[in-house]
Design a protein around this motif. Structure first.
Motif, PDB file in Angstrom:
ATOM      1  N   GLU A 147       0.819  -1.214   0.000  1.00 42.45           N
ATOM      2  CA  GLU A 147       0.000   0.000   0.000  1.00 42.45           C
ATOM      3  C   GLU A 147       0.851   1.262   0.000  1.00 42.45           C
ATOM      4  OE1 GLU A 147      -3.127  -0.268  -0.423  1.00 42.45           O
ATOM      5  OE2 GLU A 147      -3.972  -1.963   0.683  1.00 42.45           O
ATOM      6  N   PHE A 172      -4.230   5.985  -8.581  1.00 41.03           N
ATOM      7  CA  PHE A 172      -4.151   4.982  -7.522  1.00 41.03           C
ATOM      8  C   PHE A 172      -5.541   4.866  -6.899  1.00 41.03           C
ATOM      9  CE2 PHE A 172       0.492   4.790  -7.392  1.00 41.03           C
ATOM     10  CZ  PHE A 172       0.819   5.951  -8.081  1.00 41.03           C
ATOM     11  N   ALA A 173      -6.173   3.715  -7.077  1.00 47.53           N
ATOM     12  CA  ALA A 173      -7.557   3.550  -6.622  1.00 47.53           C
ATOM     13  C   ALA A 173      -7.623   2.804  -5.304  1.00 47.53           C
ATOM     14  CB  ALA A 173      -8.355   2.803  -7.678  1.00 47.53           C
ATOM     15  N   GLY A 174      -8.400   3.342  -4.371  1.00 49.55           N
ATOM     16  CA  GLY A 174      -8.722   2.632  -3.139  1.00 49.55           C
ATOM     17  C   GLY A 174     -10.174   2.207  -3.164  1.00 49.55           C
ATOM     18  N   ASP A 175     -10.697   1.911  -1.991  1.00 49.38           N
ATOM     19  CA  ASP A 175     -12.106   1.517  -1.895  1.00 49.38           C
ATOM     20  C   ASP A 175     -13.020   2.737  -1.835  1.00 49.38           C
ATOM     21  OD1 ASP A 175     -11.432  -1.235  -1.742  1.00 49.38           O
ATOM     22  OD2 ASP A 175     -10.968  -0.992   0.388  1.00 49.38           O
ATOM     23  N   GLN A 176     -12.584   3.783  -1.124  1.00 48.20           N
ATOM     24  CA  GLN A 176     -13.423   4.950  -0.880  1.00 48.20           C
ATOM     25  C   GLN A 176     -12.904   6.211  -1.557  1.00 48.20           C
ATOM     26  OE1 GLN A 176     -16.239   4.647   0.784  1.00 48.20           O
ATOM     27  NE2 GLN A 176     -15.917   2.524   1.412  1.00 48.20           N
ATOM     28  N   ALA A 177     -11.626   6.226  -1.859  1.00 47.33           N
ATOM     29  CA  ALA A 177     -11.011   7.399  -2.488  1.00 47.33           C
ATOM     30  C   ALA A 177     -10.007   6.942  -3.532  1.00 47.33           C
ATOM     31  CB  ALA A 177     -10.320   8.276  -1.442  1.00 47.33           C
ATOM     32  N   LEU A 203      -6.503   8.503  -5.705  1.00 45.37           N
ATOM     33  CA  LEU A 203      -5.523   9.573  -5.848  1.00 45.37           C
ATOM     34  C   LEU A 203      -5.017   9.618  -7.287  1.00 45.37           C
ATOM     35  CD1 LEU A 203      -5.696   9.548  -2.769  1.00 45.37           C
ATOM     36  CD2 LEU A 203      -3.207   9.822  -2.689  1.00 45.37           C
ATOM     37  N   VAL A 247      -7.604  14.188  -5.446  1.00 47.35           N
ATOM     38  CA  VAL A 247      -8.291  13.124  -4.705  1.00 47.35           C
ATOM     39  C   VAL A 247      -9.734  13.103  -5.166  1.00 47.35           C
ATOM     40  CG1 VAL A 247      -9.024  12.307  -2.425  1.00 47.35           C
ATOM     41  CG2 VAL A 247      -6.814  13.481  -2.680  1.00 47.35           C
ATOM     42  N   SER A 267     -13.482  11.281  -4.439  1.00 44.57           N
ATOM     43  CA  SER A 267     -14.248  10.429  -3.535  1.00 44.57           C
ATOM     44  C   SER A 267     -15.724  10.572  -3.855  1.00 44.57           C
ATOM     45  CB  SER A 267     -13.986  10.797  -2.068  1.00 44.57           C
ATOM     46  OG  SER A 267     -14.702   9.920  -1.227  1.00 44.57           O
ATOM     47  N   GLN A 319     -17.567  14.096   1.008  1.00 46.30           N
ATOM     48  CA  GLN A 319     -17.167  12.699   0.793  1.00 46.30           C
ATOM     49  C   GLN A 319     -15.780  12.392   1.339  1.00 46.30           C
ATOM     50  OE1 GLN A 319     -19.261  10.554  -0.541  1.00 46.30           O
ATOM     51  NE2 GLN A 319     -20.816  12.059  -1.093  1.00 46.30           N
ATOM     52  N   GLU A 330     -11.489   4.660   5.293  1.00 48.81           N
ATOM     53  CA  GLU A 330     -10.222   4.545   4.544  1.00 48.81           C
ATOM     54  C   GLU A 330      -9.395   5.805   4.762  1.00 48.81           C
ATOM     55  OE1 GLU A 330     -10.312   2.853   0.544  1.00 48.81           O
ATOM     56  OE2 GLU A 330      -9.275   4.629  -0.181  1.00 48.81           O
ATOM     57  N   TRP A 365      -5.684   7.848   3.435  1.00 51.60           N
ATOM     58  CA  TRP A 365      -4.458   7.962   2.640  1.00 51.60           C
ATOM     59  C   TRP A 365      -3.566   8.989   3.320  1.00 51.60           C
ATOM     60  CZ3 TRP A 365      -3.530   5.635  -2.321  1.00 51.60           C
ATOM     61  CH2 TRP A 365      -4.607   4.911  -2.861  1.00 51.60           C
ATOM     62  N   TRP A 389       0.746   6.570   0.995  1.00 52.84           N
ATOM     63  CA  TRP A 389       0.291   5.228   1.348  1.00 52.84           C
ATOM     64  C   TRP A 389      -1.213   5.240   1.579  1.00 52.84           C
ATOM     65  CZ3 TRP A 389       3.697   8.289   4.085  1.00 52.84           C
ATOM     66  CH2 TRP A 389       3.175   8.936   5.201  1.00 52.84           C
ATOM     67  N   ARG A 390      -1.785   4.048   1.458  1.00 50.84           N
ATOM     68  CA  ARG A 390      -3.202   3.841   1.755  1.00 50.84           C
ATOM     69  C   ARG A 390      -3.310   2.991   3.007  1.00 50.84           C
ATOM     70  NH1 ARG A 390      -8.135   0.669   0.495  1.00 50.84           N
ATOM     71  NH2 ARG A 390      -6.847  -1.186   0.197  1.00 50.84           N
ATOM     72  N   SER A 422     -11.789   9.024   3.986  1.00 58.00           N
ATOM     73  CA  SER A 422     -13.020   8.880   3.218  1.00 58.00           C
ATOM     74  C   SER A 422     -13.747   7.637   3.698  1.00 58.00           C
ATOM     75  CB  SER A 422     -12.728   8.778   1.725  1.00 58.00           C
ATOM     76  OG  SER A 422     -13.942   8.681   1.016  1.00 58.00           O
TER      77      SER A 422
END
Lengths: 124, 124
Positions: A6, A30-35, A37, A105, A107, B34, B56, B58, B83-84, B107
């Motif tokens: 991560e 860079f994709a996360g679950d909620q946000a 970047l 960012v 979201s 959000q 989440e 970052w 980092w996430r 988020s």
């Protein structure tokens, strides 16, 4: 998955999903679950196209300067400035003569930016 | 509301909701719909306490360096690293001898950070 997976660096061009947004304007996503970047590089005087999407967006100018358009307002921005773009507000950015680097960012994450492609997406 | 009200600067100590997180560790918080941004300042060798929350997170190290703990891993971080931290993963950060400045993104926004207070919140 190790937590070490991560961790990333703004300068590592091999990380993230590359996307050409416009001439002289590229990003790594860079994709996360909620946000999500997006590390955006502007060549000198490069500019995006006015667009909008329902997702909330924040931007941080890491280097350089430029002019941010949000709605019908134009606001000069420089390194250290950051801003929120509410969902549905048309926006774009034009870099100054030194170019710029911006951390965006989103979201929730923008579905269109999870896959390879170019441009700013369809928005709505 | 004018779009100009959505513009801020990392160095403007009058902006955001101030919060003392731990000794030598403070932040200024900016809440959206959000996502929520937190501009965190670490004095040299300052450190947080291990905590977790469902949102989440970052983090972007803007200045300085330190050691990030996530889960049971310790990872050295320096300016430019980001980092996430998935929801529910215990985490903290200890700054190095130069101190550090970190931009955190939550988020969805952490409800506890919308109001004045101190510490890292109850989490869960």
């Amino acid at each position: 998955m190790s937590q070490a997976d991560e961790f990333f660096n703004l300068d590592d061009q091999d990380q993230g999903l590359f996307r050409q947004l416009a001439p002289g304007l590229t990003t790594r996503i860079f994709a996360g679950d909620q946000a999500m970047l997006s590390v955006v590089s502007f060549e000198p005087n490069a500019e995006g196209t006015l667009h909008q999407h329902p997702e909330e967006q924040w931007g941080v100018m890491l280097e350089g300067d430029g002019v941010r358009t949000q709605g019908d307002e134009e606001i000069a921005v420089k390194a250290g400035d950051f801003w929120r773009t509410p969902g549905g507000v048309p926006h774009t950015l034009k870099a100054g003569a030194k170019g710029a680097r911006v951390l965006d960012v989103f979201s929730p994450p923008r579905a269109e930016y999870r896959k390879a492609g170019s441009g700013f997406g369809e928005g709505q």
